[in-house]
Design an enzyme around this catalytic site. Structure first.
Site, PDB file in Angstrom:
ATOM      1  N   LEU A 135      31.462   1.871 -16.479  1.00 55.29           N
ATOM      2  CA  LEU A 135      32.930   2.092 -16.336  1.00 55.29           C
ATOM      3  C   LEU A 135      33.597   0.782 -16.500  1.00 55.29           C
ATOM      4  O   LEU A 135      34.675   0.690 -17.071  1.00 55.29           O
ATOM      5  CB  LEU A 135      33.241   3.021 -15.342  1.00 55.29           C
ATOM      6  CG  LEU A 135      32.606   4.244 -15.435  1.00 55.29           C
ATOM      7  CD1 LEU A 135      33.391   5.082 -14.008  1.00 55.29           C
ATOM      8  CD2 LEU A 135      32.806   5.157 -16.401  1.00 55.29           C
ATOM      9  N   ASN A 166      25.120  -9.423 -11.606  1.00 50.92           N
ATOM     10  CA  ASN A 166      24.357  -9.771 -12.690  1.00 50.92           C
ATOM     11  C   ASN A 166      25.031 -10.645 -13.637  1.00 50.92           C
ATOM     12  O   ASN A 166      25.613 -10.200 -14.727  1.00 50.92           O
ATOM     13  CB  ASN A 166      23.549  -8.729 -13.221  1.00 50.92           C
ATOM     14  CG  ASN A 166      22.429  -9.091 -14.304  1.00 50.92           C
ATOM     15  OD1 ASN A 166      22.385 -10.140 -15.001  1.00 50.92           O
ATOM     16  ND2 ASN A 166      21.781  -8.083 -14.511  1.00 50.92           N
ATOM     17  N   SER A 173      36.794   8.239  -6.917  1.00 49.63           N
ATOM     18  CA  SER A 173      36.151   9.516  -7.797  1.00 49.63           C
ATOM     19  C   SER A 173      36.639  10.607  -7.296  1.00 49.63           C
ATOM     20  O   SER A 173      37.373  10.772  -6.183  1.00 49.63           O
ATOM     21  CB  SER A 173      34.706   9.303  -7.186  1.00 49.63           C
ATOM     22  OG  SER A 173      33.843  10.435  -7.475  1.00 49.63           O
ATOM     23  N   TYR A 218      28.606   8.795   0.094  1.00 50.08           N
ATOM     24  CA  TYR A 218      29.086   8.310  -1.202  1.00 50.08           C
ATOM     25  C   TYR A 218      30.587   8.975  -1.097  1.00 50.08           C
ATOM     26  O   TYR A 218      31.593   8.479  -1.270  1.00 50.08           O
ATOM     27  CB  TYR A 218      28.400   8.751  -2.377  1.00 50.08           C
ATOM     28  CG  TYR A 218      29.210   8.649  -3.657  1.00 50.08           C
ATOM     29  CD1 TYR A 218      29.274   7.292  -4.322  1.00 50.08           C
ATOM     30  CD2 TYR A 218      29.903   9.492  -4.389  1.00 50.08           C
ATOM     31  CE1 TYR A 218      30.012   6.946  -5.444  1.00 50.08           C
ATOM     32  CE2 TYR A 218      30.536   9.362  -5.401  1.00 50.08           C
ATOM     33  CZ  TYR A 218      30.617   7.846  -5.973  1.00 50.08           C
ATOM     34  OH  TYR A 218      31.498   7.769  -6.998  1.00 50.08           O
ATOM     35  N   LYS A 239      34.325   7.213  -1.139  1.00 45.83           N
ATOM     36  CA  LYS A 239      35.582   7.240  -2.120  1.00 45.83           C
ATOM     37  C   LYS A 239      36.469   7.999  -1.674  1.00 45.83           C
ATOM     38  O   LYS A 239      37.927   7.602  -2.030  1.00 45.83           O
ATOM     39  CB  LYS A 239      35.027   8.306  -3.292  1.00 45.83           C
ATOM     40  CG  LYS A 239      33.818   7.426  -4.244  1.00 45.83           C
ATOM     41  CD  LYS A 239      34.463   6.095  -4.725  1.00 45.83           C
ATOM     42  CE  LYS A 239      33.333   5.183  -5.432  1.00 45.83           C
ATOM     43  NZ  LYS A 239      33.910   4.140  -6.119  1.00 45.83           N
ATOM     44  N   THR A 289      28.059   7.796 -18.492  1.00 40.65           N
ATOM     45  CA  THR A 289      27.704   6.394 -18.656  1.00 40.65           C
ATOM     46  C   THR A 289      26.057   6.069 -18.888  1.00 40.65           C
ATOM     47  O   THR A 289      25.616   7.078 -19.078  1.00 40.65           O
ATOM     48  CB  THR A 289      27.936   5.487 -17.306  1.00 40.65           C
ATOM     49  OG1 THR A 289      26.991   5.978 -16.367  1.00 40.65           O
ATOM     50  CG2 THR A 289      29.390   5.510 -16.980  1.00 40.65           C
TER      51      THR A 289
END
Length: 354
Positions: A108, A129, A243, A258, A262, A293
């Site tokens: 996203l 990364n 979310s 989770y 959110k 995704t």
């Protein structure tokens, strides 16, 4: 007691016709069914070994977030209309703005960043990364040039490392972005992840890692960018990627930490919107539903039943695509939404309104 029994009698007759009593109509009081006799509904304890057909979590669904080396790479969206092909309201433009997207090397965040570039912004992609982010920066610029062959302006897109859960790392990243771009106008906090474990079996170290990325990372980047904007004595716009899980409980996968993280992001956006309103800094939340995704596709390939279950609960009957977030995010970052702050826009195909 006789009067109470007479009120429940139609329900009991209905239950006898279809073999069950709806859960919402199951009383726990004693009911008189004959003179001198009593019984209790729910005399048989519910089964807890297997999930029923109603909305509930399933302990058999256990999904751990992949390690960095196992995360699939993403690709820029192709075939977009480009920056200058079709006219639109000038207030939707991000020309002259510098945007920063956390978690921008994949999924996203990457597609949101591409939408910002196509709307005129220069962009800083932030990710743990950095090598992947650098590769995506080049691909974003290449895609822009391909879609806008006559454009005189080529966006500046840079890659940066940050551990979003570490304040020192966040501050170094912000300083590096400002050094290379001169300023930051817009922030999108897209860094985050989910895992599926029963709460009673979820390792606490992984819960803390999830919270550190999803909540601490959002807070640290938001406050760092806000300080920068206040020092410049200028306004700006921040979009936090929450979310639909911050407003509902997903099924069948168990993911209580989770969901809580959110919900925290959603309310953090509202709270900071009020706190920073007088500084001209707008803070809003986007709450996506199920999005296809590269990582989600990988998970569904390994858990085929999940996709059918998820889509069966979405009024539009399909999962969203990452590019479905380009418009809502660009709207909230642009002057087109200059009187919108503290909002939560749910991009979920209608999931949370049913």
């Amino acid at each position: 007691m006789a009067a109470r029994g007479s009120i429940l009698a139609p329900l009991l007759r209905l239950a006898s016709r279809d073999g069950r009593l709806a859960a919402s109509a199951r009383p726990s009081v004693a009911v008189s069914v004959a003179p001198g006799s009593r019984r209790r509904l729910h005399a048989v304890p519910p089964r807890r070994d297997k999930p029923g057909k109603y909305a509930r979590t399933d302990s058999d669904v256990e999904i751990e977030h992949p390690q960095e080396d196992d995360l699939p790479s993403s690709q820029p969206v192709r075939g977009l209309p480009g920056q200058y092909v079709k006219p639109t309201l000038a207030s939707f433009s991000l020309d002259g703005n510098v945007g920063l997207v956390t978690g921008g090397a994949r999924g996203l965040g990457l597609v949101i960043g591409q939408g910002m570039v196509y709307s005129g912004a220069d962009l800083a992609l932030v990710d743990m990364n950095k090598e992947e982010a650098e590769k995506q920066c080049q691909q974003l610029v290449d895609a822009f040039v391909k879609e806008n062959p006559g454009s005189k302006r080529i966006p500046k897109v840079t890659a940066h490392y940050a551990d979003v859960s570490d304040q020192a790392s966040v501050e170094r990243c912000i300083a590096e972005v400002i050094d290379q771009h001169g300023k930051i106008d817009n922030l999108v906090t897209s860094a985050g992840f989910t895992e599926n474990f029963e709460a009673i079996n979820y390792p606490i170290d992984r819960v803390r890692k999830l919270w550190g990325v999803n909540v601490d990372g959002t807070y640290l980047f938001a406050t760092a960018v806000a300080r920068h904007l206040m020092e410049r004595k200028t306004g700006g716009s921040i979009v936090m990627i929450g979310s639909m899980s911050g407003s509902i409980v997903n099924v069948p996968q168990p993911q209580a930490p989770y969901n809580a993280s959110k919900a925290a992001v959603r309310h953090l956006a509202a709270s900071l919107a009020v706190e920073w309103a007088d500084a001209g800094i707008r803070v809003n939340c986007i709450s996506p539903g199920y999005m296809l995704t590269a990582l989600t596709r990988k998970i569904l390939d390994e858990n085929a039943d999940l996709k059918q279950k998820w889509t069966s609960l979405i009024p539009q009957g399909k999962m969203g695509m990452p590019e479905d977030l380009m418009g809502p995010v660009t709207f909230l970052l642009s002057d087109a939404s200059r009187y919108v702050t503290g909002a939560d826009i749910r991009v979920d195909g209608g999931y949370t309104v049913t």
